[in-house]
Design a protein around this motif. Structure first.
Motif, short mmCIF file in Angstrom:
data_model
loop_
_atom_site.label_atom_id
_atom_site.label_comp_id
_atom_site.label_asym_id
_atom_site.label_seq_id
_atom_site.Cartn_x
_atom_site.Cartn_y
_atom_site.Cartn_z
N ASN A 10 1.39 -1.42 0.29
CA ASN A 10 -0.16 -0.16 0.01
C ASN A 10 1.12 1.44 0.35
O ASN A 10 1.42 1.43 1.46
CB ASN A 10 -0.86 -0.25 1.52
CG ASN A 10 -1.32 1.33 1.31
OD1 ASN A 10 -2.14 2.66 0.86
ND2 ASN A 10 -2.15 1.79 3.15
N LYS A 12 0.51 4.21 -0.19
CA LYS A 12 -1.08 5.45 -0.02
C LYS A 12 -0.47 6.37 -0.50
O LYS A 12 -0.27 6.32 -1.99
CB LYS A 12 0.34 6.13 1.47
CG LYS A 12 -0.09 4.51 2.63
CD LYS A 12 0.34 5.02 4.43
CE LYS A 12 0.23 3.67 4.47
NZ LYS A 12 -0.07 3.84 6.11
N HIS A 97 -9.77 1.52 3.99
CA HIS A 97 -8.17 1.44 4.91
C HIS A 97 -8.79 1.39 6.17
O HIS A 97 -9.52 2.97 6.33
CB HIS A 97 -6.52 1.60 4.41
CG HIS A 97 -5.83 2.13 4.49
ND1 HIS A 97 -5.23 3.31 5.78
CD2 HIS A 97 -5.13 1.32 4.85
CE1 HIS A 97 -4.18 2.70 5.61
NE2 HIS A 97 -3.57 1.66 5.36
N GLU A 169 -5.76 -4.98 10.35
CA GLU A 169 -4.13 -3.99 10.26
C GLU A 169 -5.19 -2.90 12.23
O GLU A 169 -5.97 -2.19 12.08
CB GLU A 169 -4.02 -2.81 9.97
CG GLU A 169 -4.61 -4.03 8.42
CD GLU A 169 -3.81 -2.55 7.20
OE1 GLU A 169 -2.45 -2.59 6.96
OE2 GLU A 169 -4.19 -2.23 6.51
N ALA A 173 -0.81 0.33 15.31
CA ALA A 173 0.75 -1.13 14.81
C ALA A 173 0.59 0.41 13.10
O ALA A 173 1.89 -0.45 12.78
CB ALA A 173 0.41 -2.32 14.79
N ILE A 174 -0.16 0.92 12.91
CA ILE A 174 0.35 1.28 11.50
C ILE A 174 0.74 2.82 11.14
O ILE A 174 0.74 3.34 11.72
CB ILE A 174 -1.61 1.22 10.40
CG1 ILE A 174 -2.18 0.14 10.83
CG2 ILE A 174 -1.17 1.93 9.71
CD1 ILE A 174 -3.61 0.57 9.72
N GLY A 175 2.35 2.66 10.48
CA GLY A 175 3.16 3.29 10.72
C GLY A 175 3.63 3.97 11.65
O GLY A 175 3.92 4.54 12.38
N GLY A 213 -1.48 -6.41 8.85
CA GLY A 213 -0.72 -5.18 9.22
C GLY A 213 -0.67 -4.54 9.32
O GLY A 213 -1.26 -4.17 10.09
N GLY A 214 0.87 -3.86 9.71
CA GLY A 214 1.47 -2.57 10.83
C GLY A 214 2.11 -3.19 10.70
O GLY A 214 3.06 -3.85 11.43
N SER A 215 3.96 -2.01 10.33
CA SER A 215 4.47 -2.21 10.91
C SER A 215 5.50 -3.38 10.40
O SER A 215 5.86 -4.04 11.05
CB SER A 215 5.00 -1.69 11.53
OG SER A 215 4.98 -0.55 12.37
N LEU A 234 -0.80 -6.77 4.15
CA LEU A 234 -0.51 -5.47 3.76
C LEU A 234 0.32 -4.48 4.43
O LEU A 234 0.26 -4.58 5.66
CB LEU A 234 -1.88 -4.72 3.66
CG LEU A 234 -1.82 -3.57 3.33
CD1 LEU A 234 -1.75 -3.85 1.54
CD2 LEU A 234 -3.44 -2.99 3.08
N VAL A 235 1.08 -3.77 3.11
CA VAL A 235 2.34 -3.25 3.71
C VAL A 235 2.61 -1.90 3.63
O VAL A 235 2.57 -1.65 2.05
CB VAL A 235 4.21 -4.09 3.61
CG1 VAL A 235 5.19 -2.86 3.51
CG2 VAL A 235 3.85 -5.59 3.40
N GLY A 236 3.11 -1.30 4.25
CA GLY A 236 2.82 0.07 3.89
C GLY A 236 4.49 1.05 3.30
O GLY A 236 4.39 0.73 3.12
N GLY A 237 4.66 1.61 4.57
CA GLY A 237 5.97 2.66 4.78
C GLY A 237 7.67 1.16 3.96
O GLY A 237 7.97 1.56 2.91
C1 PEP Z 1 -0.91 0.20 5.92
O1 PEP Z 1 -0.24 1.20 5.97
O2 PEP Z 1 -1.50 -0.94 5.44
C2 PEP Z 1 0.77 -0.15 6.93
C3 PEP Z 1 0.20 -1.61 7.25
O3 PEP Z 1 1.57 0.29 7.56
P1 PEP Z 1 2.68 0.63 7.79
O4 PEP Z 1 3.81 -0.48 7.57
O5 PEP Z 1 3.47 1.52 7.14
O6 PEP Z 1 2.27 0.34 8.93
#
Ligand code: PEP
Length: 253
Positions: A10, A12, A97, A169, A173-175, A213-215, A234-237
């Protein structure tokens, strides 16, 4: 029940079309073409066409959007329909999200409309759910997750669940760099599966893929994926860098 791992990026509001092209070249060479996992990249809307061009007919990597309108077409300035996403090459769409829920006021009812619209257009929803820290600390975890699942999946037929991926998620834990422990994530995802079993039956619940998902990072992916109810990420950063996203994929195979 064996479920195929699914790992999604993801991005973003990051990655211009030019940056997308620069990402894809090394990324696509950094893992075997025929992986044992489904890999999904979700760029911003304006970068979808460039990503589709870069992916071509890649056997393992599919394209997703990060959001869509529940409306089919018409006077909805600034919105994007499911059919438009399909036409540009998306196979998946991330819905609900936590940033859409908290920053743009999306609730389960509109998310539910989006899930229906996505399925009708042949897109596979990646449906995000998750609790805040206050909700977890206040003993509301199970209530919040079951409400989100029941609300977002209202009126969805059991057979359609084959095309839906759930992303658990935890908002805290997100970001934040603060990952749920593998035990916390496993316990919660087993609960999510039990809610799905109540809604759709044990067989469907056993076949539904549930991402965490979450870091997620290269360093914690292997331990998380070893949990029986974690079917991918689900991976953000960490998905913004081709090397670290590829490392997460390799750690998950
Ligand atoms: C997300 O935005 O779905 C997410 C999990 O972000 P992050 O991996 O940066 O925590």
């Amino acid at each position: 029940m064996s479920r195929k791992t699914i790992i999604a990026a993801n991005w973003k509001m990051n990655m211009t079309p030019s940056e997308t092209a620069v990402f894809l070249e090394p990324f696509l060479q950094s893992f075997p073409e025929a992986t044992a996992a489904d890999i999904v990249i979700a760029p911003p809307f304006v970068s979808l066409a460039k990503a589709a061009e870069g992916l071509g007919a890649h056997p393992a990597v599919a394209l997703a959007a990060q959001n869509m309108s529940h409306e089919a077409s018409g006077a909805f300035t600034g919105e994007t329909s499911a059919a438009m996403l399909g036409d540009v090459g998306c196979a998946y769409v991330i819905l609900g999200h936590s940033e859409r829920r908290s920053l743009y006021g999306e609730g389960d009812s509109v998310i539910n409309q989006k899930v229906h619209a996505a399925l009708a257009a042949g897109l596979k929803p990646i449906l995000c759910i998750g609790e805040s820290l206050e909700e977890r600390d206040g003993g509301q975890l199970e209530f919040v997750l079951s409400q989100q699942l029941e609300g977002s999946l209202a009126g969805i037929a059991a057979a359609a669940m084959a095309d839906i991926v759930i992303a658990y998620e935890p908002v805290w834990a997100i970001g934040t760099g603060r990952t749920a422990s593998p035990e916390q994530a496993q316990e919660t995802q087993a609960y999510v599966r039990s809610v799905l079993a109540n809604l759709f039956g044990g067989k469907v619940a056993g076949a539904t893929r549930i991402q965490y998902g979450g870091s997620v990072k290269p360093g914690n992916a292997a331990e998380l994926i070893s949990q029986p109810d974690i079917d991918g990420f689900l991976v953000g950063g960490a998905s913004l860098d081709p090397t670290s996203f590829a490392e997460i994929i390799r750690a998950s195979l």
